[in-house]
Design a protein around this motif. Structure first.
Motif, PDB file in Angstrom:
ATOM      1  N   LEU A 419       0.826  -1.202   0.000  1.00 44.17           N
ATOM      2  CA  LEU A 419       0.000   0.000   0.000  1.00 44.17           C
ATOM      3  C   LEU A 419       0.863   1.255   0.000  1.00 44.17           C
ATOM      4  O   LEU A 419       0.580   2.215  -0.744  1.00 44.17           O
ATOM      5  CB  LEU A 419      -0.921  -0.010   1.225  1.00 44.17           C
ATOM      6  N   VAL A 420       1.899   1.260   0.816  1.00 43.09           N
ATOM      7  CA  VAL A 420       2.795   2.429   0.840  1.00 43.09           C
ATOM      8  C   VAL A 420       3.448   2.628  -0.526  1.00 43.09           C
ATOM      9  O   VAL A 420       3.575   3.757  -1.020  1.00 43.09           O
ATOM     10  CB  VAL A 420       3.846   2.251   1.956  1.00 43.09           C
ATOM     11  N   GLN A 421       3.841   1.539  -1.162  1.00 41.90           N
ATOM     12  CA  GLN A 421       4.444   1.657  -2.495  1.00 41.90           C
ATOM     13  C   GLN A 421       3.439   2.176  -3.521  1.00 41.90           C
ATOM     14  O   GLN A 421       3.792   2.986  -4.397  1.00 41.90           O
ATOM     15  CB  GLN A 421       4.983   0.285  -2.921  1.00 41.90           C
ATOM     16  N   SER A 422       2.189   1.740  -3.428  1.00 40.52           N
ATOM     17  CA  SER A 422       1.166   2.235  -4.349  1.00 40.52           C
ATOM     18  C   SER A 422       0.931   3.720  -4.170  1.00 40.52           C
ATOM     19  O   SER A 422       0.760   4.460  -5.149  1.00 40.52           O
ATOM     20  CB  SER A 422      -0.139   1.470  -4.130  1.00 40.52           C
ATOM     21  N   VAL A 423       0.924   4.188  -2.931  1.00 36.96           N
ATOM     22  CA  VAL A 423       0.735   5.615  -2.664  1.00 36.96           C
ATOM     23  C   VAL A 423       1.909   6.410  -3.229  1.00 36.96           C
ATOM     24  O   VAL A 423       1.714   7.484  -3.822  1.00 36.96           O
ATOM     25  CB  VAL A 423       0.575   5.851  -1.153  1.00 36.96           C
ATOM     26  N   GLU A 424       3.114   5.895  -3.079  1.00 38.60           N
ATOM     27  CA  GLU A 424       4.290   6.605  -3.600  1.00 38.60           C
ATOM     28  C   GLU A 424       4.231   6.727  -5.117  1.00 38.60           C
ATOM     29  O   GLU A 424       4.662   7.741  -5.680  1.00 38.60           O
ATOM     30  CB  GLU A 424       5.563   5.867  -3.171  1.00 38.60           C
ATOM     31  N   ARG A 425       3.710   5.713  -5.791  1.00 42.09           N
ATOM     32  CA  ARG A 425       3.618   5.781  -7.249  1.00 42.09           C
ATOM     33  C   ARG A 425       2.458   6.662  -7.705  1.00 42.09           C
ATOM     34  O   ARG A 425       2.542   7.322  -8.745  1.00 42.09           O
ATOM     35  CB  ARG A 425       3.437   4.373  -7.824  1.00 42.09           C
ATOM     36  N   ALA A 426       1.378   6.692  -6.946  1.00 45.43           N
ATOM     37  CA  ALA A 426       0.167   7.382  -7.394  1.00 45.43           C
ATOM     38  C   ALA A 426       0.142   8.855  -7.020  1.00 45.43           C
ATOM     39  O   ALA A 426      -0.524   9.654  -7.691  1.00 45.43           O
ATOM     40  CB  ALA A 426      -1.079   6.691  -6.821  1.00 45.43           C
ATOM     41  N   VAL A 427       0.828   9.239  -5.938  1.00 43.06           N
ATOM     42  CA  VAL A 427       0.747  10.615  -5.434  1.00 43.06           C
ATOM     43  C   VAL A 427       2.079  11.317  -5.697  1.00 43.06           C
ATOM     44  O   VAL A 427       3.116  10.931  -5.136  1.00 43.06           O
ATOM     45  CB  VAL A 427       0.414  10.621  -3.924  1.00 43.06           C
ATOM     46  N   PRO A 428       2.100  12.351  -6.537  1.00 44.57           N
ATOM     47  CA  PRO A 428       3.379  12.983  -6.892  1.00 44.57           C
ATOM     48  C   PRO A 428       3.944  13.879  -5.788  1.00 44.57           C
ATOM     49  O   PRO A 428       5.169  13.948  -5.628  1.00 44.57           O
ATOM     50  CB  PRO A 428       3.029  13.797  -8.143  1.00 44.57           C
ATOM     51  N   ALA A 429       3.118  14.571  -5.044  1.00 46.39           N
ATOM     52  CA  ALA A 429       3.611  15.533  -4.054  1.00 46.39           C
ATOM     53  C   ALA A 429       4.034  14.813  -2.778  1.00 46.39           C
ATOM     54  O   ALA A 429       3.306  13.955  -2.259  1.00 46.39           O
ATOM     55  CB  ALA A 429       2.538  16.577  -3.731  1.00 46.39           C
ATOM     56  N   ALA A 430       5.193  15.179  -2.245  1.00 50.79           N
ATOM     57  CA  ALA A 430       5.728  14.516  -1.047  1.00 50.79           C
ATOM     58  C   ALA A 430       4.820  14.743   0.155  1.00 50.79           C
ATOM     59  O   ALA A 430       4.603  13.833   0.968  1.00 50.79           O
ATOM     60  CB  ALA A 430       7.144  15.019  -0.756  1.00 50.79           C
ATOM     61  N   ALA A 431       4.307  15.961   0.296  1.00 47.45           N
ATOM     62  CA  ALA A 431       3.435  16.247   1.442  1.00 47.45           C
ATOM     63  C   ALA A 431       2.154  15.418   1.383  1.00 47.45           C
ATOM     64  O   ALA A 431       1.683  14.899   2.400  1.00 47.45           O
ATOM     65  CB  ALA A 431       3.102  17.737   1.485  1.00 47.45           C
ATOM     66  N   ASP A 432       1.610  15.281   0.182  1.00 45.04           N
ATOM     67  CA  ASP A 432       0.403  14.456   0.035  1.00 45.04           C
ATOM     68  C   ASP A 432       0.693  12.988   0.308  1.00 45.04           C
ATOM     69  O   ASP A 432      -0.138  12.260   0.859  1.00 45.04           O
ATOM     70  CB  ASP A 432      -0.173  14.614  -1.373  1.00 45.04           C
ATOM     71  N   ARG A 433       1.890  12.540  -0.097  1.00 40.75           N
ATOM     72  CA  ARG A 433       2.265  11.151   0.171  1.00 40.75           C
ATOM     73  C   ARG A 433       2.361  10.897   1.666  1.00 40.75           C
ATOM     74  O   ARG A 433       1.901   9.868   2.161  1.00 40.75           O
ATOM     75  CB  ARG A 433       3.591  10.804  -0.509  1.00 40.75           C
ATOM     76  N   ARG A 434       2.969  11.819   2.383  1.00 38.07           N
ATOM     77  CA  ARG A 434       3.083  11.654   3.838  1.00 38.07           C
ATOM     78  C   ARG A 434       1.700  11.641   4.483  1.00 38.07           C
ATOM     79  O   ARG A 434       1.431  10.854   5.404  1.00 38.07           O
ATOM     80  CB  ARG A 434       3.940  12.778   4.434  1.00 38.07           C
ATOM     81  N   PHE A 435       0.823  12.502   3.998  1.00 42.47           N
ATOM     82  CA  PHE A 435      -0.538  12.543   4.550  1.00 42.47           C
ATOM     83  C   PHE A 435      -1.283  11.239   4.271  1.00 42.47           C
ATOM     84  O   PHE A 435      -1.926  10.661   5.158  1.00 42.47           O
ATOM     85  CB  PHE A 435      -1.305  13.720   3.948  1.00 42.47           C
ATOM     86  N   ALA A 436      -1.207  10.755   3.034  1.00 41.86           N
ATOM     87  CA  ALA A 436      -1.932   9.538   2.665  1.00 41.86           C
ATOM     88  C   ALA A 436      -1.363   8.299   3.343  1.00 41.86           C
ATOM     89  O   ALA A 436      -2.047   7.282   3.449  1.00 41.86           O
ATOM     90  CB  ALA A 436      -1.912   9.358   1.151  1.00 41.86           C
ATOM     91  N   SER A 437      -0.115   8.367   3.810  1.00 46.63           N
ATOM     92  CA  SER A 437       0.539   7.222   4.447  1.00 46.63           C
ATOM     93  C   SER A 437       0.487   7.289   5.959  1.00 46.63           C
ATOM     94  O   SER A 437       1.138   6.482   6.641  1.00 46.63           O
ATOM     95  CB  SER A 437       2.001   7.128   3.986  1.00 46.63           C
ATOM     96  N   SER A 438      -0.285   8.221   6.502  1.00 45.94           N
ATOM     97  CA  SER A 438      -0.417   8.348   7.962  1.00 45.94           C
ATOM     98  C   SER A 438      -1.662   7.593   8.415  1.00 45.94           C
ATOM     99  O   SER A 438      -2.773   7.904   7.958  1.00 45.94           O
ATOM    100  CB  SER A 438      -0.517   9.825   8.365  1.00 45.94           C
ATOM    101  N   PRO A 439      -1.531   6.622   9.304  1.00 53.15           N
ATOM    102  CA  PRO A 439      -2.705   5.852   9.762  1.00 53.15           C
ATOM    103  C   PRO A 439      -3.722   6.735  10.458  1.00 53.15           C
ATOM    104  O   PRO A 439      -3.377   7.638  11.223  1.00 53.15           O
ATOM    105  CB  PRO A 439      -2.097   4.819  10.727  1.00 53.15           C
ATOM    106  N   ASP A 440      -4.995   6.480  10.184  1.00 54.80           N
ATOM    107  CA  ASP A 440      -6.091   7.221  10.810  1.00 54.80           C
ATOM    108  C   ASP A 440      -7.331   6.314  10.800  1.00 54.80           C
ATOM    109  O   ASP A 440      -7.777   5.889   9.737  1.00 54.80           O
ATOM    110  CB  ASP A 440      -6.375   8.513  10.038  1.00 54.80           C
ATOM    111  N   ARG A 441      -7.866   6.019  11.979  1.00 53.99           N
ATOM    112  CA  ARG A 441      -9.002   5.095  12.048  1.00 53.99           C
ATOM    113  C   ARG A 441     -10.268   5.676  11.425  1.00 53.99           C
ATOM    114  O   ARG A 441     -11.186   4.933  11.095  1.00 53.99           O
ATOM    115  CB  ARG A 441      -9.291   4.726  13.502  1.00 53.99           C
TER     116      ARG A 441
END
Length: 445
Positions: A419-441
């Motif tokens: 999942l982390v690898q998919s987010v890195e490929r799909a999201v170009p902006a680093a800040a957005d990648r960090r946000f999308a890779s942060s766990p949140d229930r």
């Protein structure tokens, strides 16, 4: 051997009752309850008619003709009501269920076609239709009990008790109508539907039973396979097996039976369904009605069906045409709940024993890796562009990692990495990648 090789042992209170498959199959029909209700309506009318005859006979024997005349007067007043009920009830039934079927069709289009099965198995739906039809039939039967004779000495029956019961059934129908509309509206909401699917899956899990350490040795120690029994009949999915009957047949034959396909597998005529170990195969007639094959999977013994349905709803919500990540998050909540319920349970196979404790039936069930892949793979692949869903998946995996024993952490870690690898490929902006890779229930709380 890892924990997935462990085998569940069903014994004592976990032993299935002989009629359990039949009971589950009847729950998946919509005709049995109304038919039984119509039969009960006829019996109730017959009993009430007998009571009315007895009341009039006793009053006439006591020469209480004034009381008889009063009852005749009351019956004439109630006849108009009963006639109105009998003429309006069928129209009411048609309108109510036409609207309800449209609502169910909308829910199946928004969520998944498998939601129709929830409507079919709904007790309130069956009870409501049963009482509506019973009220209609009962009122028609009551009309046949009215007599044109009004002479207190010659009248033989005054349907007073029958008329009162008609009023009771009408009142019950109105109360059930309110409950039925409320239940049908809940079917159009993803939360109650996901909760219903989860409760069905957990009930099946409780019936499935659990085992202890070392049962894999018993499976490995089975006698050599001596034959197989092929499926005869129409093609379809294996819905369930009649465990009690198969155990009884295997005990009489002195063999061990092993279910070759899993529950939910599609089989065709000629597909092997039962392997025999340790002796001659049982006669074909002894195995009739032991393996149920139908067009739809059921929850009765299907461990993966709940995860399959929740995954289907989540995938539809994540499709570009719908684009509803919040619904996907609600489904992920329940997927994590089901996985948490099985994270420490022995999986892989279930051993069914006879009364002497001898293994007679071996039934394969999905392992831990199978269930994790079923619940997470497709949603993970579709969620790469939805930070709300990726954050919820990561939080769910982290929660499961806290519960999982060491032998069951690998598939969870694999899905987390992918999942982390998919987010890195799909999201170009680093800040957005960090946000999308942060766990949140809550996804994005």
């Amino acid at each position: 051997m890892g924990i997935e090789g462990h085998v569940a042992h069903i014994s004592g209170p976990r032993r299935p009752r002989a009629l359990s498959p039949l009971r589950e199959h009847l729950r998946d029909t919509f005709w049995f309850a109304p038919t039984a209700g119509l039969l009960c309506a006829v019996l109730l009318w017959w009993a009430a008619s007998a009571v009315d005859l007895k009341i009039i006979a006793l009053l006439q024997q006591a020469h209480a003709y004034e009381a008889v005349r009063e009852l005749v007067s009351i019956a004439e007043d109630t006849k108009t009501i009963v006639t109105t009920v009998s003429s309006a009830m069928m129209t009411f039934i048609g309108v109510v269920f036409s609207i309800s079927l449209v609502a169910v069709q909308m829910a199946s289009g928004q969520l998944t076609p498998r939601v129709v099965r929830i409507f079919i198995r709904s007790r309130i739906s069956k009870i409501t239709l049963t009482v509506f039809l019973a009220t209609f039939l009962f009122s028609l039967l009551v009309l046949t009990s009215y007599e044109s004779e009004t002479n207190a000495r010659q009248v033989t029956s005054v349907p007073v008790v029958q008329s009162l019961l008609t009023m009771v059934l009408v009142g019950l129908s109105l109360l059930l109508f309110i409950a039925y509309v409320s239940a049908t509206l809940r079917l159009m909401q993803v939360g109650p539907v996901a909760d219903r699917i989860t409760r069905e899956a957990l009930r099946m899990l409780a019936r499935q039973g659990t085992g202890g350490e070392g049962w894999e040795d018993e499976v490995a120690g089975l006698a050599a396979e001596t034959g197989r029994t092929a499926h005869e009949g129409r093609a379809g999915v294996v819905r369930d097996v009649h465990v009690a009957r198969l155990v009884r047949v295997a005990r009489r034959q002195g063999v061990v039976l092993r279910l070759v396909p899993r529950i939910g597998d599609f089989v065709m005529p000629g597909t092997p369904v039962l392997a025999v170990h340790g002796g001659a195969p049982p006669p074909r007639r002894a195995l009739r009605y032991t393996v149920s094959v139908g067009v739809e999977r059921t929850f009765h013994q299907d461990l993966g069906l709940g995860l399959r349905q929740l995954s289907d709803i989540a995938l539809r919500a994540l499709s570009p045409a719908v684009n509803d990540p919040t619904t996907a998050v609600q489904c992920l909540d329940r997927i994590v709940q089901i996985l948490a319920a099985v994270v420490r349970r022995p999986l892989g196979s279930v051993l069914h024993r006879d009364r002497r404790g001898v293994v007679r039936l071996v039934q394969n069930v999905p392992g831990w890796t199978d269930l994790v892949d079923l619940g997470l793979t497709e949603v993970r692949v579709a969620a790469a562009h939805s930070p709300q869903v990726t954050r919820r998946i990561l939080a769910g995996i982290d929660d499961l990692l806290l519960l999982a024993p060491e032998g069951r952490r690998e598939p969870l870690l694999r899905h987390r990495t992918l999942l982390v690898q998919s987010v890195e490929r799909a999201v170009p902006a680093a800040a957005d990648r960090r946000f999308a890779s942060s766990p949140d229930r809550q996804g994005i709380g």
